[in-house]
Motif scaffolding. Sequence first.
Motif, PDB file in Angstrom:
ATOM      1  N   ARG A  85     -26.349  -9.850   6.620  1.00 24.52           N
ATOM      2  CA  ARG A  85     -25.207  -8.926   6.641  1.00 24.52           C
ATOM      3  C   ARG A  85     -24.470  -8.846   5.289  1.00 24.52           C
ATOM      4  NH1 ARG A  85     -24.850 -10.968  12.043  1.00 24.52           N
ATOM      5  NH2 ARG A  85     -24.797  -9.260  13.575  1.00 24.52           N
ATOM      6  N   LYS A  86     -24.904  -9.638   4.331  1.00 20.11           N
ATOM      7  CA  LYS A  86     -24.220  -9.684   3.039  1.00 20.11           C
ATOM      8  C   LYS A  86     -24.835  -8.698   2.050  1.00 20.11           C
ATOM      9  CE  LYS A  86     -22.760 -12.853  -0.618  1.00 20.11           C
ATOM     10  NZ  LYS A  86     -22.821 -14.253  -1.134  1.00 20.11           N
ATOM     11  N   ALA A  87     -23.982  -7.834   1.487  1.00 18.61           N
ATOM     12  CA  ALA A  87     -24.465  -6.866   0.500  1.00 18.61           C
ATOM     13  C   ALA A  87     -24.933  -7.586  -0.756  1.00 18.61           C
ATOM     14  CB  ALA A  87     -23.366  -5.872   0.161  1.00 18.61           C
TER      15      ALA A  87
ATOM     16  N   PRO B 128     -28.743  -7.514  12.627  1.00 19.66           N
ATOM     17  CA  PRO B 128     -28.139  -6.857  11.459  1.00 19.66           C
ATOM     18  C   PRO B 128     -28.904  -5.605  11.025  1.00 19.66           C
ATOM     19  CG  PRO B 128     -28.354  -9.221  11.108  1.00 19.66           C
ATOM     20  CD  PRO B 128     -29.162  -8.891  12.315  1.00 19.66           C
ATOM     21  N   VAL B 129     -30.209  -5.596  11.250  1.00 21.42           N
ATOM     22  CA  VAL B 129     -31.021  -4.417  10.910  1.00 21.42           C
ATOM     23  C   VAL B 129     -30.576  -3.220  11.744  1.00 21.42           C
ATOM     24  CG1 VAL B 129     -33.341  -3.438  10.817  1.00 21.42           C
ATOM     25  CG2 VAL B 129     -33.000  -5.860  10.333  1.00 21.42           C
ATOM     26  N   ILE B 130     -30.431  -3.434  13.037  1.00 24.20           N
ATOM     27  CA  ILE B 130     -30.010  -2.362  13.940  1.00 24.20           C
ATOM     28  C   ILE B 130     -28.630  -1.850  13.544  1.00 24.20           C
ATOM     29  CG2 ILE B 130     -29.531  -1.754  16.336  1.00 24.20           C
ATOM     30  CD1 ILE B 130     -32.523  -2.354  15.614  1.00 24.20           C
ATOM     31  N   GLU B 131     -27.744  -2.767  13.181  1.00 25.09           N
ATOM     32  CA  GLU B 131     -26.399  -2.364  12.757  1.00 25.09           C
ATOM     33  C   GLU B 131     -26.461  -1.448  11.536  1.00 25.09           C
ATOM     34  OE1 GLU B 131     -24.244  -6.550  14.205  1.00 25.09           O
ATOM     35  OE2 GLU B 131     -24.486  -6.104  12.074  1.00 25.09           O
ATOM     36  N   LEU B 132     -27.325  -1.781  10.584  1.00 24.02           N
ATOM     37  CA  LEU B 132     -27.467  -0.948   9.387  1.00 24.02           C
ATOM     38  C   LEU B 132     -28.082   0.410   9.704  1.00 24.02           C
ATOM     39  CD1 LEU B 132     -28.667  -3.570   6.755  1.00 24.02           C
ATOM     40  CD2 LEU B 132     -26.582  -2.195   6.619  1.00 24.02           C
ATOM     41  N   LEU B 133     -29.054   0.427  10.601  1.00 21.88           N
ATOM     42  CA  LEU B 133     -29.704   1.688  10.951  1.00 21.88           C
ATOM     43  C   LEU B 133     -28.778   2.600  11.757  1.00 21.88           C
ATOM     44  CD1 LEU B 133     -33.287   0.404  11.844  1.00 21.88           C
ATOM     45  CD2 LEU B 133     -32.571   1.605   9.775  1.00 21.88           C
TER      46      LEU B 133
END
Length: 275
Positions: A244-246, A225-230
């Motif tokens: 993955r939850k805001a 999930p970190v990579i997805e956000l970056l």
Amino acid sequence: MKTILVTGGTDGIGKGIAMHFLKKGDRVIVVGSSSAKGGVFYQEARQLGAEDRAIYIQANLSLVKENQRVIEEIKDRFHYLDIVVFCAAKHNKEYTETKEGFETTFALAYLSRFLLSYGLKDSLEKSASPVILNVCAPGMKGEVNWKDIQNRNNFEPQKVMFHGSRLNDLSGVSFAENDTAGKIKYILYNPWAVQTSSMLETFKNPLMKLIYKIIGKPVEKAIVPVIELLDNPPAASLSAFRERKAVSLAMETFNKENARKLYNMTLELRKKNRL
């Protein structure tokens, strides 16, 4: 090719993120305190054929002067930064102070991130899409101990760790408030339970250690999930996530008045210590 800085990039989540971007073909700068682990980082980079894109900077980030040195070295050696990821943390079992007079956990897990955020701001703003990702624990309840901000009294490792996350919540808020250019996307990120040696060391109770081993994710899963956000950062100048939850920024832990209070208190602490 992006240029990425990862503090605490020789262990755990930080290392997982650093190696991911090396494999992807990016330039990765890792900051850590262990020369031996830095050597391992270079060795693994060579095995990937990425030695020309791997940079290790040895530094004790619990010291203000070392953070200042790192900032100057980054500015001198690299024209810009695209991403900065804060992972460096050390969970002490008892109260300890740095030679500059700060409680060690406070200095590394909060103060260093504060200094690097503002010190590297110019370098980040030269990027088309700059991102700061602060690995802490947004989305958790808790209050700042304003009377004992550095936990000098009644030091308890787990409480100190979560207290540091509350400070980072507020630091993210104040950074976004102070960033009038609004170009940098600041993400507060809670990976939840991850199987790292540093986290396991915080638990005194053997049963808690066992539970954490069972529920904790391996690093390779935790960084997805970190990579997805970056790769695809939110449009907002400040955001927070638990996996993955805001996380809602309406939580009291993101109170803007408290964020300003902590920002001013941090400046006063530096002034008091003449750093």
